[in-house]
Scaffold this active site. Sequence first.
Site, short mmCIF file in Angstrom:
data_model
loop_
_atom_site.label_atom_id
_atom_site.label_comp_id
_atom_site.label_asym_id
_atom_site.label_seq_id
_atom_site.Cartn_x
_atom_site.Cartn_y
_atom_site.Cartn_z
N SER A 263 0.83 -1.20 0.00
CA SER A 263 0.00 0.00 0.00
C SER A 263 0.87 1.26 0.00
CB SER A 263 -0.90 0.02 1.24
OG SER A 263 -0.12 0.23 2.42
N LYS A 264 0.21 2.39 -0.24
CA LYS A 264 0.91 3.68 -0.20
C LYS A 264 1.50 3.91 1.19
CE LYS A 264 0.15 8.65 -0.79
NZ LYS A 264 0.54 9.06 0.57
N ARG A 265 0.79 3.47 2.22
CA ARG A 265 1.29 3.64 3.58
C ARG A 265 2.64 2.96 3.78
NH1 ARG A 265 -2.90 2.23 8.19
NH2 ARG A 265 -3.94 3.95 7.12
N GLY A 267 4.89 2.46 1.47
CA GLY A 267 5.88 3.28 0.79
C GLY A 267 6.24 4.53 1.58
N ASP A 268 5.21 5.18 2.15
CA ASP A 268 5.45 6.38 2.95
C ASP A 268 6.32 6.06 4.16
OD1 ASP A 268 3.92 7.84 1.21
OD2 ASP A 268 2.11 7.79 2.45
#
Length: 503
Positions: A263-265, A267-268
Amino acid sequence: MTNRAIRVRFAPSPTGPLHIGGVRTALYNWLFAKKNGGTFILRIEDTDQTRLVSGAENYIMEALEWCGIDVDEGVREGGEYGPYRQSDRRDIYRNYALKLVERGFAYYAFDTPESLEQLRSARESEGASFFYNAAVRGSLDNSLIMSHEEVRKRIDGGEPFVIRFKTPESRQLEFSDIVRGDITVDCSTLDDKVLFKSDGMPTYHLANIVDDHLMKISHVIRGEEWLPSLPLHVLLYEAFGWEKPLFAHLPLILKPSGKGKLSKRDGDKMGFPVFPLYWPYGDTATGYREEGYFPEAFVNMLALLGWNPGTEEELFSAEDLIENFSLERVGKSGARFDPEKAVWFNRQYLMKKADSELAEPFAEELKGKGFEVPAEKVLELVRMVKERVSFVSELWGETDFFFVPPQDYDQKVVKKRWKEDSGTMMRELAELIDSADDVTSAGLESRVKGWISDRGHNMGAVLNLARLFLTGAARGPHLFDIMAWLGREETVSRIIKGVDCLS
């Protein structure tokens, strides 16, 4: 394999940035089409008008273009089976939904959202779930329990309705998937999905099936999140009397931990992109392009997340991927994403690049920092440090001292290398270089090492102090390459400055 002409499609919804899982789906479709002389279609599925994001459609197209995934038929390219945006095809779907009602495979449902929510809440209070299916549809507000006249009256009166699929009450549905193999589903576990909404738009299920049929799609290659929808889609093909395409449901791309979907989370939190390009809308996010990845490295990395070539080989050009790709070698299990491996791929492609390809963007970066450097000098820098970087953007970090003299010196190196007689020794080195006729890297190396040997100096002491004075630390490429690039005057100046500072 079917005898039909090979036609595959990538059908994203323009509701946000394109996740790399979506890019991989597009890539596998494209590789399969190219391998088999087929057609790759980009269809925009925007039936859910409430979730559309302005700019997302162009983002999808730009992302595919950056990856080198060329579209044969689509919104921009056109084609004989268009339109290729579902909102431009809305009049088509209603007629097909009505055909299903006429044939007894679907029905009108007049249940209000409020009444369904009450039923849902009541079931949840009993610790159960509510399903609109064969067990309850006979007692709800739909055309299955009404006369034709009553149904017509309610529709003509403008009462909102949806059209639901009438799932068989008891049947073992059998079908197969290229990746998953043979599958059997008990139809009693399925609910009666909405096919046509009260706003006049089809749901994904109806539009997807109708478009795939009308566009003569031979293979549906998509993510495994659509696997639960497959029984309904198979039933819809049967209800229409159409030949089914072959299906292949791709494995998930997993978090680096291997647990759960990437998920984007993730990656962040871990500092890597999960989108191909920078997403500029709302909750912005960086992309692989902006992070400095080469598109061919990104595609190579992505292809191996779920597909196994059957060899130990890891580096594949687009042509190699097309030649070797097959759906039969796509795995069932999720593919764990490794951000360090992604960097490794980029480094491999950077090493294969001609120095001039890297020098051009690096020269632009230098110009942006206020340094106008002759092309041949930039090329020399690239040759010196190319093996030390994974991204073009890292070239500056390996070469900044060529442009900005050190203002201070690494104290660990100073403590280890600076001795009582170091000042005298390094001043002699400066004089030696200043009087040299040959200031090429090879010429300086021969002269300096000869002098060190003749004087009986410690080789490491001299060379490490020289590196410290030129770069500010124990860093940089071959010492004499640095001296040659800086030139006689700058090299001598830095050594004298270092001696004066440490004395």
